[in-house]
Motif scaffolding. Structure first.
Motif, PDB file in Angstrom:
ATOM      1  N   ALA A  78       0.827  -1.199   0.000  1.00  0.00           N
ATOM      2  CA  ALA A  78       0.000   0.000   0.000  1.00  0.00           C
ATOM      3  C   ALA A  78       0.864   1.252   0.000  1.00  0.00           C
ATOM      4  CB  ALA A  78      -0.940  -0.009   1.206  1.00  0.00           C
ATOM      5  N   ALA A  79       2.008   1.184   0.689  1.00  0.00           N
ATOM      6  CA  ALA A  79       2.922   2.334   0.726  1.00  0.00           C
ATOM      7  C   ALA A  79       3.469   2.629  -0.664  1.00  0.00           C
ATOM      8  CB  ALA A  79       4.064   2.073   1.702  1.00  0.00           C
ATOM      9  N   GLN A  80       3.811   1.590  -1.427  1.00  0.00           N
ATOM     10  CA  GLN A  80       4.315   1.797  -2.784  1.00  0.00           C
ATOM     11  C   GLN A  80       3.232   2.394  -3.683  1.00  0.00           C
ATOM     12  OE1 GLN A  80       5.727  -2.383  -3.051  1.00  0.00           O
ATOM     13  NE2 GLN A  80       7.605  -1.531  -3.924  1.00  0.00           N
ATOM     14  N   VAL A  81       2.021   1.898  -3.542  1.00  0.00           N
ATOM     15  CA  VAL A  81       0.916   2.429  -4.346  1.00  0.00           C
ATOM     16  C   VAL A  81       0.648   3.886  -3.971  1.00  0.00           C
ATOM     17  CG1 VAL A  81      -1.521   2.185  -4.924  1.00  0.00           C
ATOM     18  CG2 VAL A  81      -0.103   0.149  -4.647  1.00  0.00           C
ATOM     19  N   ALA A  82       0.698   4.186  -2.680  1.00  0.00           N
ATOM     20  CA  ALA A  82       0.480   5.564  -2.226  1.00  0.00           C
ATOM     21  C   ALA A  82       1.503   6.510  -2.835  1.00  0.00           C
ATOM     22  CB  ALA A  82       0.550   5.631  -0.705  1.00  0.00           C
ATOM     23  N   ARG A  83       2.749   6.079  -2.910  1.00  0.00           N
ATOM     24  CA  ARG A  83       3.787   6.927  -3.493  1.00  0.00           C
ATOM     25  C   ARG A  83       3.537   7.140  -4.975  1.00  0.00           C
ATOM     26  NH1 ARG A  83       5.327  10.839  -2.103  1.00  0.00           N
ATOM     27  NH2 ARG A  83       5.474   9.870  -0.044  1.00  0.00           N
ATOM     28  N   LYS A  84       3.096   6.118  -5.668  1.00  0.00           N
ATOM     29  CA  LYS A  84       2.788   6.263  -7.088  1.00  0.00           C
ATOM     30  C   LYS A  84       1.621   7.225  -7.307  1.00  0.00           C
ATOM     31  CE  LYS A  84       4.573   1.686  -8.326  1.00  0.00           C
ATOM     32  NZ  LYS A  84       5.645   2.138  -9.247  1.00  0.00           N
ATOM     33  N   VAL A  85       0.637   7.167  -6.405  1.00  0.00           N
ATOM     34  CA  VAL A  85      -0.509   8.077  -6.505  1.00  0.00           C
ATOM     35  C   VAL A  85      -0.063   9.520  -6.292  1.00  0.00           C
ATOM     36  CG1 VAL A  85      -2.646   8.790  -5.368  1.00  0.00           C
ATOM     37  CG2 VAL A  85      -2.255   6.370  -5.876  1.00  0.00           C
ATOM     38  N   THR A  86       0.686   9.763  -5.217  1.00  0.00           N
ATOM     39  CA  THR A  86       1.078  11.134  -4.911  1.00  0.00           C
ATOM     40  C   THR A  86       2.116  11.664  -5.897  1.00  0.00           C
ATOM     41  OG1 THR A  86       2.689  10.308  -3.284  1.00  0.00           O
ATOM     42  CG2 THR A  86       0.526  10.942  -2.465  1.00  0.00           C
ATOM     43  N   ASP A  87       2.877  10.779  -6.528  1.00  0.00           N
ATOM     44  CA  ASP A  87       3.840  11.195  -7.549  1.00  0.00           C
ATOM     45  C   ASP A  87       3.215  11.302  -8.938  1.00  0.00           C
ATOM     46  OD1 ASP A  87       5.813  11.329  -5.650  1.00  0.00           O
ATOM     47  OD2 ASP A  87       6.784   9.445  -6.206  1.00  0.00           O
ATOM     48  N   ASN A  88       1.904  11.057  -9.015  1.00  0.00           N
ATOM     49  CA  ASN A  88       1.161  11.148 -10.280  1.00  0.00           C
ATOM     50  C   ASN A  88       1.732  10.245 -11.361  1.00  0.00           C
ATOM     51  OD1 ASN A  88      -0.789  13.052  -9.417  1.00  0.00           O
ATOM     52  ND2 ASN A  88       0.699  14.703  -9.673  1.00  0.00           N
ATOM     53  N   GLU A  89       2.102   9.036 -10.991  1.00  0.00           N
ATOM     54  CA  GLU A  89       2.588   8.072 -11.970  1.00  0.00           C
ATOM     55  C   GLU A  89       1.408   7.461 -12.730  1.00  0.00           C
ATOM     56  OE1 GLU A  89       5.385   5.210 -10.539  1.00  0.00           O
ATOM     57  OE2 GLU A  89       6.392   6.647  -9.217  1.00  0.00           O
ATOM     58  N   ASN A  90       1.671   7.078 -13.966  1.00  0.00           N
ATOM     59  CA  ASN A  90       0.646   6.475 -14.811  1.00  0.00           C
ATOM     60  C   ASN A  90       0.477   5.000 -14.453  1.00  0.00           C
ATOM     61  OD1 ASN A  90       0.036   8.769 -16.443  1.00  0.00           O
ATOM     62  ND2 ASN A  90       1.960   8.456 -17.516  1.00  0.00           N
ATOM     63  N   VAL A  91      -0.620   4.677 -13.813  1.00  0.00           N
ATOM     64  CA  VAL A  91      -0.894   3.308 -13.395  1.00  0.00           C
ATOM     65  C   VAL A  91      -2.274   2.910 -13.901  1.00  0.00           C
ATOM     66  CG1 VAL A  91      -1.195   1.742 -11.433  1.00  0.00           C
ATOM     67  CG2 VAL A  91       0.547   3.545 -11.331  1.00  0.00           C
ATOM     68  N   PHE A  92      -2.362   1.695 -14.434  1.00  0.00           N
ATOM     69  CA  PHE A  92      -3.650   1.131 -14.840  1.00  0.00           C
ATOM     70  C   PHE A  92      -4.041   0.074 -13.823  1.00  0.00           C
ATOM     71  CE2 PHE A  92      -6.555  -1.672 -17.065  1.00  0.00           C
ATOM     72  CZ  PHE A  92      -7.371  -0.779 -17.746  1.00  0.00           C
ATOM     73  N   ILE A  93      -5.229   0.219 -13.250  1.00  0.00           N
ATOM     74  CA  ILE A  93      -5.690  -0.706 -12.213  1.00  0.00           C
ATOM     75  C   ILE A  93      -6.814  -1.570 -12.756  1.00  0.00           C
ATOM     76  CG2 ILE A  93      -6.838  -0.909  -9.977  1.00  0.00           C
ATOM     77  CD1 ILE A  93      -5.375   1.566  -9.061  1.00  0.00           C
ATOM     78  N   LEU A  94      -6.611  -2.865 -12.684  1.00  0.00           N
ATOM     79  CA  LEU A  94      -7.681  -3.816 -12.934  1.00  0.00           C
ATOM     80  C   LEU A  94      -8.246  -4.199 -11.573  1.00  0.00           C
ATOM     81  CD1 LEU A  94      -9.366  -5.777 -14.629  1.00  0.00           C
ATOM     82  CD2 LEU A  94      -7.474  -7.427 -14.448  1.00  0.00           C
ATOM     83  N   ASP A  95      -9.442  -3.728 -11.287  1.00  0.00           N
ATOM     84  CA  ASP A  95     -10.082  -3.969  -9.999  1.00  0.00           C
ATOM     85  C   ASP A  95     -11.066  -5.115 -10.178  1.00  0.00           C
ATOM     86  OD1 ASP A  95     -11.756  -3.830  -7.664  1.00  0.00           O
ATOM     87  OD2 ASP A  95     -11.076  -1.764  -7.349  1.00  0.00           O
ATOM     88  N   VAL A  96     -10.818  -6.237  -9.496  1.00  0.00           N
ATOM     89  CA  VAL A  96     -11.620  -7.445  -9.725  1.00  0.00           C
ATOM     90  C   VAL A  96     -12.661  -7.674  -8.626  1.00  0.00           C
ATOM     91  CG1 VAL A  96      -9.824  -8.529 -11.105  1.00  0.00           C
ATOM     92  CG2 VAL A  96      -9.879  -8.949  -8.641  1.00  0.00           C
ATOM     93  N   ARG A  97     -12.981  -6.610  -7.868  1.00  0.00           N
ATOM     94  CA  ARG A  97     -14.102  -6.695  -6.922  1.00  0.00           C
ATOM     95  C   ARG A  97     -15.424  -6.554  -7.685  1.00  0.00           C
ATOM     96  NH1 ARG A  97     -13.498  -1.936  -3.232  1.00  0.00           N
ATOM     97  NH2 ARG A  97     -12.645  -1.011  -5.144  1.00  0.00           N
ATOM     98  N   ASN A  98     -16.528  -6.783  -6.991  1.00  0.00           N
ATOM     99  CA  ASN A  98     -17.813  -6.628  -7.673  1.00  0.00           C
ATOM    100  C   ASN A  98     -18.082  -5.155  -7.983  1.00  0.00           C
ATOM    101  OD1 ASN A  98     -19.329  -5.360  -5.450  1.00  0.00           O
ATOM    102  ND2 ASN A  98     -19.198  -7.359  -4.459  1.00  0.00           N
ATOM    103  N   LYS A  99     -19.025  -4.921  -8.866  1.00  0.00           N
ATOM    104  CA  LYS A  99     -19.281  -3.576  -9.372  1.00  0.00           C
ATOM    105  C   LYS A  99     -19.671  -2.612  -8.265  1.00  0.00           C
ATOM    106  CE  LYS A  99     -22.252  -1.061 -12.614  1.00  0.00           C
ATOM    107  NZ  LYS A  99     -23.360  -1.182 -13.611  1.00  0.00           N
ATOM    108  N   GLU A 100     -20.510  -3.072  -7.329  1.00  0.00           N
ATOM    109  CA  GLU A 100     -20.974  -2.185  -6.258  1.00  0.00           C
ATOM    110  C   GLU A 100     -19.818  -1.735  -5.379  1.00  0.00           C
ATOM    111  OE1 GLU A 100     -22.322  -5.115  -7.028  1.00  0.00           O
ATOM    112  OE2 GLU A 100     -24.187  -4.420  -7.979  1.00  0.00           O
ATOM    113  N   ALA A 101     -18.931  -2.656  -5.021  1.00  0.00           N
ATOM    114  CA  ALA A 101     -17.783  -2.306  -4.178  1.00  0.00           C
ATOM    115  C   ALA A 101     -16.863  -1.329  -4.892  1.00  0.00           C
ATOM    116  CB  ALA A 101     -17.015  -3.576  -3.789  1.00  0.00           C
ATOM    117  N   PHE A 102     -16.647  -1.554  -6.195  1.00  0.00           N
ATOM    118  CA  PHE A 102     -15.777  -0.673  -6.974  1.00  0.00           C
ATOM    119  C   PHE A 102     -16.357   0.727  -7.079  1.00  0.00           C
ATOM    120  CE2 PHE A 102     -14.855   1.202 -11.158  1.00  0.00           C
ATOM    121  CZ  PHE A 102     -13.478   1.350 -11.057  1.00  0.00           C
TER     122      PHE A 102
END
Length: 373
Positions: free
Chosen positions: A8-32
Protein backbone atom coordinates in the motif's frame (compact mmCIF):
# COMPACT_ATOMS: atom_id res chain seq x y z
CA UNK A 1 7.30 -17.70 -10.75
CA UNK A 2 5.48 -15.50 -8.24
CA UNK A 3 3.83 -12.31 -9.42
CA UNK A 4 5.34 -9.26 -7.73
CA UNK A 5 3.44 -7.50 -4.99
CA UNK A 6 3.12 -3.78 -4.39
CA UNK A 7 2.55 -2.66 -0.84
CA UNK A 8 0.00 0.00 0.00
CA UNK A 9 2.92 2.33 0.73
CA UNK A 10 4.31 1.80 -2.78
CA UNK A 11 0.92 2.43 -4.35
CA UNK A 12 0.48 5.56 -2.23
CA UNK A 13 3.79 6.93 -3.49
CA UNK A 14 2.79 6.26 -7.09
CA UNK A 15 -0.51 8.08 -6.50
CA UNK A 16 1.08 11.13 -4.91
CA UNK A 17 3.84 11.20 -7.55
CA UNK A 18 1.16 11.15 -10.28
CA UNK A 19 2.59 8.07 -11.97
CA UNK A 20 0.65 6.47 -14.81
CA UNK A 21 -0.89 3.31 -13.39
CA UNK A 22 -3.65 1.13 -14.84
CA UNK A 23 -5.69 -0.71 -12.21
CA UNK A 24 -7.68 -3.82 -12.93
CA UNK A 25 -10.08 -3.97 -10.00
CA UNK A 26 -11.62 -7.45 -9.72
CA UNK A 27 -14.10 -6.69 -6.92
CA UNK A 28 -17.81 -6.63 -7.67
CA UNK A 29 -19.28 -3.58 -9.37
CA UNK A 30 -20.97 -2.19 -6.26
CA UNK A 31 -17.78 -2.31 -4.18
CA UNK A 32 -15.78 -0.67 -6.97
CA UNK A 33 -18.26 2.15 -7.54
CA UNK A 34 -18.52 2.83 -3.82
CA UNK A 35 -14.78 3.04 -3.18
CA UNK A 36 -11.58 2.59 -5.15
CA UNK A 37 -7.95 3.71 -5.38
CA UNK A 38 -8.01 7.16 -6.91
CA UNK A 39 -5.31 9.34 -8.43
CA UNK A 40 -4.84 12.02 -11.04
CA UNK A 41 -3.08 9.62 -13.44
CA UNK A 42 -4.90 6.41 -12.48
CA UNK A 43 -6.96 4.61 -15.14
CA UNK A 44 -9.30 1.72 -14.34
CA UNK A 45 -11.03 -1.36 -15.55
CA UNK A 46 -13.50 -3.05 -13.23
CA UNK A 47 -14.13 -6.70 -14.01
CA UNK A 48 -15.28 -9.04 -11.22
CA UNK A 49 -12.88 -11.92 -10.81
CA UNK A 50 -15.59 -14.57 -11.23
CA UNK A 51 -16.06 -13.35 -14.79
CA UNK A 52 -12.37 -14.05 -15.44
CA UNK A 53 -12.17 -17.58 -14.05
CA UNK A 54 -12.08 -19.06 -17.54
CA UNK A 55 -9.33 -16.70 -18.67
CA UNK A 56 -8.39 -13.08 -19.29
CA UNK A 57 -8.33 -13.17 -23.09
CA UNK A 58 -11.48 -11.06 -23.51
CA UNK A 59 -10.10 -8.12 -21.50
CA UNK A 60 -6.57 -8.11 -22.98
CA UNK A 61 -7.47 -5.50 -25.65
CA UNK A 62 -8.59 -3.14 -22.87
CA UNK A 63 -5.33 -3.32 -20.96
CA UNK A 64 -2.71 -0.77 -22.06
CA UNK A 65 0.94 -1.68 -22.48
CA UNK A 66 2.30 1.82 -21.83
CA UNK A 67 1.34 1.97 -18.14
CA UNK A 68 2.25 0.00 -15.07
CA UNK A 69 -0.42 -2.60 -14.35
CA UNK A 70 -1.85 -3.38 -10.91
CA UNK A 71 -4.55 -5.89 -10.01
CA UNK A 72 -6.65 -5.13 -6.94
CA UNK A 73 -9.23 -7.08 -4.95
CA UNK A 74 -10.64 -6.97 -1.43
CA UNK A 75 -7.99 -8.98 0.44
CA UNK A 76 -5.43 -9.99 -2.27
CA UNK A 77 -6.31 -13.65 -3.02
CA UNK A 78 -8.34 -13.07 -6.18
CA UNK A 79 -5.92 -10.45 -7.48
CA UNK A 80 -2.97 -12.87 -7.25
CA UNK A 81 -4.83 -15.39 -9.37
CA UNK A 82 -5.80 -12.85 -12.05
CA UNK A 83 -2.33 -11.27 -12.02
CA UNK A 84 -0.81 -14.68 -12.72
CA UNK A 85 -3.13 -15.10 -15.70
CA UNK A 86 -2.09 -11.71 -17.05
CA UNK A 87 1.57 -12.51 -16.58
CA UNK A 88 1.12 -15.76 -18.50
CA UNK A 89 -0.51 -13.65 -21.23
CA UNK A 90 2.66 -11.58 -21.51
CA UNK A 91 1.94 -8.59 -19.26
CA UNK A 92 4.25 -7.26 -16.60
CA UNK A 93 1.89 -7.00 -13.66
CA UNK A 94 1.69 -6.59 -9.89
CA UNK A 95 -1.03 -7.11 -7.30
CA UNK A 96 -1.84 -5.03 -4.22
CA UNK A 97 -0.52 -6.83 -1.16
CA UNK A 98 -3.34 -7.15 1.36
CA UNK A 99 -5.87 -5.81 -1.12
CA UNK A 100 -8.17 -2.88 -0.42
CA UNK A 101 -8.05 -3.85 3.25
CA UNK A 102 -4.40 -2.80 3.37
CA UNK A 103 -5.12 0.31 1.26
CA UNK A 104 -7.67 1.42 3.84
CA UNK A 105 -5.07 1.15 6.63
CA UNK A 106 -2.02 2.83 5.08
CA UNK A 107 -0.90 6.13 6.62
CA UNK A 108 1.80 8.48 5.33
CA UNK A 109 3.30 11.16 7.62
CA UNK A 110 4.09 14.42 5.80
CA UNK A 111 5.71 17.50 7.30
CA UNK A 112 3.53 20.53 6.65
CA UNK A 113 5.41 23.25 8.51
CA UNK A 114 8.03 24.53 10.94
CA UNK A 115 6.81 26.06 14.19
CA UNK A 116 8.17 28.41 16.84
CA UNK A 117 11.37 27.39 18.61
CA UNK A 118 12.26 24.58 16.24
CA UNK A 119 8.85 22.89 16.47
CA UNK A 120 7.30 20.91 13.62
CA UNK A 121 3.81 20.08 12.40
CA UNK A 122 3.08 16.77 10.67
CA UNK A 123 0.00 15.62 8.79
CA UNK A 124 -0.71 11.89 8.74
CA UNK A 125 -2.47 11.11 5.46
CA UNK A 126 -4.62 8.01 5.28
CA UNK A 127 -5.07 7.97 1.51
CA UNK A 128 -7.45 5.03 1.31
CA UNK A 129 -9.91 6.54 3.77
CA UNK A 130 -9.35 10.27 3.26
CA UNK A 131 -8.54 10.72 6.97
CA UNK A 132 -6.04 13.34 8.14
CA UNK A 133 -4.44 13.30 11.59
CA UNK A 134 -1.85 15.66 13.06
CA UNK A 135 1.11 15.79 15.41
CA UNK A 136 2.67 18.93 16.87
CA UNK A 137 6.28 18.49 18.03
CA UNK A 138 8.31 20.96 20.06
CA UNK A 139 10.99 20.86 22.74
CA UNK A 140 10.67 17.16 23.48
CA UNK A 141 6.85 17.17 23.68
CA UNK A 142 4.09 16.26 21.25
CA UNK A 143 0.33 16.61 20.81
CA UNK A 144 -1.76 14.36 18.59
CA UNK A 145 -5.00 15.56 16.99
CA UNK A 146 -7.73 13.41 15.41
CA UNK A 147 -5.74 10.18 15.53
CA UNK A 148 -7.09 7.15 13.68
CA UNK A 149 -7.15 3.73 15.33
CA UNK A 150 -3.68 2.62 14.22
CA UNK A 151 -2.09 4.00 17.36
CA UNK A 152 1.35 2.41 16.94
CA UNK A 153 2.00 4.71 13.99
CA UNK A 154 1.75 7.81 16.21
CA UNK A 155 3.50 6.31 19.22
CA UNK A 156 6.38 4.98 17.10
CA UNK A 157 6.70 8.26 15.19
CA UNK A 158 7.00 10.16 18.47
CA UNK A 159 9.72 7.75 19.60
CA UNK A 160 11.60 8.26 16.33
CA UNK A 161 11.42 12.01 16.88
CA UNK A 162 12.48 11.59 20.52
CA UNK A 163 9.41 13.38 21.89
CA UNK A 164 6.85 12.43 24.53
CA UNK A 165 3.16 12.62 23.67
CA UNK A 166 1.63 14.75 26.44
CA UNK A 167 -1.72 15.81 24.96
CA UNK A 168 -4.23 14.08 22.68
CA UNK A 169 -7.27 15.81 21.14
CA UNK A 170 -10.31 14.81 19.13
CA UNK A 171 -11.96 17.78 17.42
CA UNK A 172 -15.33 16.03 17.76
CA UNK A 173 -16.92 12.63 18.30
CA UNK A 174 -16.09 10.95 15.00
CA UNK A 175 -18.68 8.95 13.10
CA UNK A 176 -16.79 7.78 10.00
CA UNK A 177 -13.72 6.20 11.60
CA UNK A 178 -12.66 4.78 14.94
CA UNK A 179 -10.59 7.22 16.97
CA UNK A 180 -7.23 6.16 18.36
CA UNK A 181 -7.01 9.18 20.63
CA UNK A 182 -8.01 7.62 23.93
CA UNK A 183 -5.81 4.55 23.34
CA UNK A 184 -2.79 6.75 22.61
CA UNK A 185 -3.44 8.67 25.82
CA UNK A 186 -3.70 5.44 27.81
CA UNK A 187 -0.49 4.10 26.25
CA UNK A 188 1.57 7.25 26.78
CA UNK A 189 0.01 8.78 29.89
CA UNK A 190 -1.06 11.82 27.90
CA UNK A 191 -4.12 13.92 28.71
CA UNK A 192 -7.07 13.17 26.42
CA UNK A 193 -9.46 15.99 25.44
CA UNK A 194 -12.93 15.75 23.93
CA UNK A 195 -15.63 18.43 23.47
CA UNK A 196 -18.09 17.87 26.34
CA UNK A 197 -21.13 18.70 24.18
CA UNK A 198 -20.26 15.68 22.02
CA UNK A 199 -19.57 13.47 25.01
CA UNK A 200 -22.83 13.26 26.95
CA UNK A 201 -23.00 9.49 26.35
CA UNK A 202 -19.26 8.80 26.63
CA UNK A 203 -18.49 6.21 29.32
CA UNK A 204 -14.80 6.99 29.95
CA UNK A 205 -12.92 9.87 31.56
CA UNK A 206 -11.63 12.81 29.54
CA UNK A 207 -10.72 16.46 29.90
CA UNK A 208 -13.17 19.03 28.57
CA UNK A 209 -12.08 20.61 25.29
CA UNK A 210 -13.49 24.11 25.75
CA UNK A 211 -13.47 27.27 23.64
CA UNK A 212 -10.35 29.31 24.34
CA UNK A 213 -8.38 26.47 25.93
CA UNK A 214 -4.65 27.06 25.42
CA UNK A 215 -2.13 24.25 25.64
CA UNK A 216 1.63 24.64 25.37
CA UNK A 217 3.65 22.03 23.55
CA UNK A 218 7.10 23.31 24.34
CA UNK A 219 7.34 26.69 22.62
CA UNK A 220 4.19 26.14 20.52
CA UNK A 221 0.70 27.29 21.52
CA UNK A 222 -2.41 25.32 20.57
CA UNK A 223 -5.63 27.29 21.07
CA UNK A 224 -9.12 25.80 20.85
CA UNK A 225 -11.88 27.58 18.92
CA UNK A 226 -15.44 26.33 19.41
CA UNK A 227 -16.81 25.72 15.90
CA UNK A 228 -20.05 23.72 15.96
CA UNK A 229 -21.95 22.58 12.90
CA UNK A 230 -20.65 19.14 11.95
CA UNK A 231 -21.41 18.14 15.53
CA UNK A 232 -22.67 20.31 18.36
CA UNK A 233 -19.26 20.11 20.04
CA UNK A 234 -16.96 20.47 17.02
CA UNK A 235 -13.85 22.43 17.93
CA UNK A 236 -11.07 23.83 15.75
CA UNK A 237 -7.48 24.62 16.69
CA UNK A 238 -5.24 27.54 15.89
CA UNK A 239 -1.66 26.31 16.08
CA UNK A 240 1.25 28.69 16.49
CA UNK A 241 -0.83 31.53 14.97
CA UNK A 242 -0.20 29.99 11.56
CA UNK A 243 -2.40 26.96 11.09
CA UNK A 244 -6.13 26.33 11.47
CA UNK A 245 -7.13 22.71 12.09
CA UNK A 246 -10.79 22.65 11.08
CA UNK A 247 -11.78 19.07 11.93
CA UNK A 248 -14.79 18.14 9.82
CA UNK A 249 -16.20 21.67 9.60
CA UNK A 250 -14.29 22.99 6.58
CA UNK A 251 -12.51 21.07 3.85
CA UNK A 252 -10.49 22.25 0.86
CA UNK A 253 -13.24 21.72 -1.69
CA UNK A 254 -16.35 21.40 0.48
CA UNK A 255 -17.87 21.95 3.93
CA UNK A 256 -18.88 19.62 6.74
CA UNK A 257 -22.21 17.83 6.91
CA UNK A 258 -24.41 18.47 9.96
CA UNK A 259 -26.50 15.29 10.01
CA UNK A 260 -24.47 12.41 11.44
CA UNK A 261 -26.35 12.55 14.72
CA UNK A 262 -29.67 12.96 12.90
CA UNK A 263 -29.85 16.68 13.65
CA UNK A 264 -29.20 18.36 10.31
CA UNK A 265 -32.00 20.88 10.62
CA UNK A 266 -30.87 21.79 14.14
CA UNK A 267 -27.16 22.09 13.37
CA UNK A 268 -27.14 23.74 9.93
CA UNK A 269 -27.48 27.15 11.58
CA UNK A 270 -24.44 26.44 13.78
CA UNK A 271 -22.52 25.38 10.69
CA UNK A 272 -23.27 28.66 8.94
CA UNK A 273 -22.34 30.70 12.02
CA UNK A 274 -18.99 28.93 12.27
CA UNK A 275 -18.15 29.28 8.58
CA UNK A 276 -19.53 32.76 7.96
CA UNK A 277 -18.83 34.45 11.31
CA UNK A 278 -16.28 32.69 13.53
CA UNK A 279 -13.91 31.80 10.71
CA UNK A 280 -14.34 35.22 9.05
CA UNK A 281 -12.81 36.80 12.14
CA UNK A 282 -9.59 34.84 11.63
CA UNK A 283 -6.56 35.84 9.56
CA UNK A 284 -6.71 34.97 5.87
CA UNK A 285 -3.08 33.83 6.10
CA UNK A 286 -3.91 30.88 8.36
CA UNK A 287 -3.27 27.58 6.59
CA UNK A 288 -6.34 25.35 6.77
CA UNK A 289 -5.67 21.73 7.70
CA UNK A 290 -8.88 19.64 7.69
CA UNK A 291 -9.52 16.22 9.20
CA UNK A 292 -10.48 14.73 5.83
CA UNK A 293 -10.16 15.17 2.09
CA UNK A 294 -12.77 14.12 -0.43
CA UNK A 295 -11.02 13.95 -3.83
CA UNK A 296 -7.42 13.49 -4.94
CA UNK A 297 -7.39 16.96 -6.51
CA UNK A 298 -7.29 18.36 -2.97
CA UNK A 299 -3.78 16.97 -2.45
CA UNK A 300 -0.83 19.27 -3.00
CA UNK A 301 2.27 18.24 -4.94
CA UNK A 302 3.93 16.89 -1.79
CA UNK A 303 0.88 14.80 -0.90
CA UNK A 304 -0.32 17.14 1.85
CA UNK A 305 -3.81 18.62 2.15
CA UNK A 306 -3.56 22.31 3.05
CA UNK A 307 -4.61 25.71 1.74
CA UNK A 308 -4.81 29.35 2.92
CA UNK A 309 -8.06 30.32 4.59
CA UNK A 310 -8.26 33.41 2.39
CA UNK A 311 -8.07 31.23 -0.72
CA UNK A 312 -10.91 29.06 0.57
CA UNK A 313 -13.05 32.13 1.22
CA UNK A 314 -12.55 33.00 -2.45
CA UNK A 315 -12.84 29.52 -3.99
CA UNK A 316 -14.88 27.17 -1.79
CA UNK A 317 -18.52 27.27 -2.88
CA UNK A 318 -19.73 26.40 0.60
CA UNK A 319 -18.24 29.65 1.91
CA UNK A 320 -19.93 31.80 -0.73
CA UNK A 321 -23.67 31.26 -0.36
CA UNK A 322 -24.88 34.62 0.90
CA UNK A 323 -28.56 33.80 1.29
CA UNK A 324 -29.26 31.96 4.54
CA UNK A 325 -32.17 29.95 3.17
CA UNK A 326 -30.17 28.94 0.11
CA UNK A 327 -27.33 27.81 2.37
CA UNK A 328 -29.71 25.72 4.48
CA UNK A 329 -31.21 24.11 1.39
CA UNK A 330 -27.82 23.50 -0.21
CA UNK A 331 -26.53 21.76 2.90
CA UNK A 332 -29.57 19.64 3.74
CA UNK A 333 -30.38 18.66 0.13
CA UNK A 334 -26.86 17.64 -0.90
CA UNK A 335 -25.94 15.13 1.75
CA UNK A 336 -24.17 11.98 0.49
CA UNK A 337 -25.07 8.55 1.89
CA UNK A 338 -24.23 8.04 5.55
CA UNK A 339 -20.76 6.61 6.24
CA UNK A 340 -20.58 2.84 6.55
CA UNK A 341 -21.53 1.69 10.06
CA UNK A 342 -21.55 5.27 11.35
CA UNK A 343 -23.93 4.49 14.22
CA UNK A 344 -21.73 1.63 15.39
CA UNK A 345 -18.58 3.75 15.02
CA UNK A 346 -20.13 6.43 17.23
CA UNK A 347 -20.84 3.75 19.84
CA UNK A 348 -17.21 2.60 19.71
CA UNK A 349 -15.95 6.16 20.06
CA UNK A 350 -18.22 6.62 23.08
CA UNK A 351 -16.59 3.62 24.72
CA UNK A 352 -19.82 1.61 24.68
CA UNK A 353 -18.59 -1.16 22.41
CA UNK A 354 -15.19 -2.79 21.90
CA UNK A 355 -15.19 -4.65 18.58
CA UNK A 356 -12.29 -6.91 17.63
CA UNK A 357 -9.76 -5.91 14.97
CA UNK A 358 -11.58 -7.66 12.14
CA UNK A 359 -14.84 -6.00 13.11
CA UNK A 360 -13.14 -2.61 13.24
CA UNK A 361 -11.67 -3.13 9.79
CA UNK A 362 -15.04 -4.11 8.35
CA UNK A 363 -16.73 -1.07 9.94
CA UNK A 364 -14.27 1.31 8.33
CA UNK A 365 -14.18 -0.17 4.83
CA UNK A 366 -15.29 2.34 2.22
CA UNK A 367 -14.89 6.08 1.61
CA UNK A 368 -15.32 8.83 4.16
CA UNK A 369 -18.52 10.80 3.75
CA UNK A 370 -18.16 13.77 6.08
CA UNK A 371 -18.74 16.52 3.52
CA UNK A 372 -21.66 18.20 1.81
CA UNK A 373 -21.38 17.52 -1.91
Amino acid sequence: MMVKAWTAAQVARKVTDNENVFILDVRNKEAFEDWKIEGKQIAYLNMPYFELLDGVEEILPQIPTDRELLVVCAKEGSSIMIAQMLEEAGHEVAYLEGGMKSWSMHIEPIKVGDLTGGGELYQFVRLGKGCLSYMVLANGEAAVIDAVRFTDIFVDFAKEKNVKITHVFDTHLHADHISGGRQIAMTTGATYYLPPKDAEEVVFDFEDLMDGLKVQIGSVTIEALYSPGHTIGSTSFVIDDGYLLTGDILFIDSIGRPDLAGLAEDWVGDLRTTLYERYRELLDELVVLPAHFMIMEELNVDGSVAKRLGDLFAENHGLNIEDTDEFRTTVTDNLPPQPNAYKQIRQVNMGKWKPNVDEQTEMEIGPNRCAVR
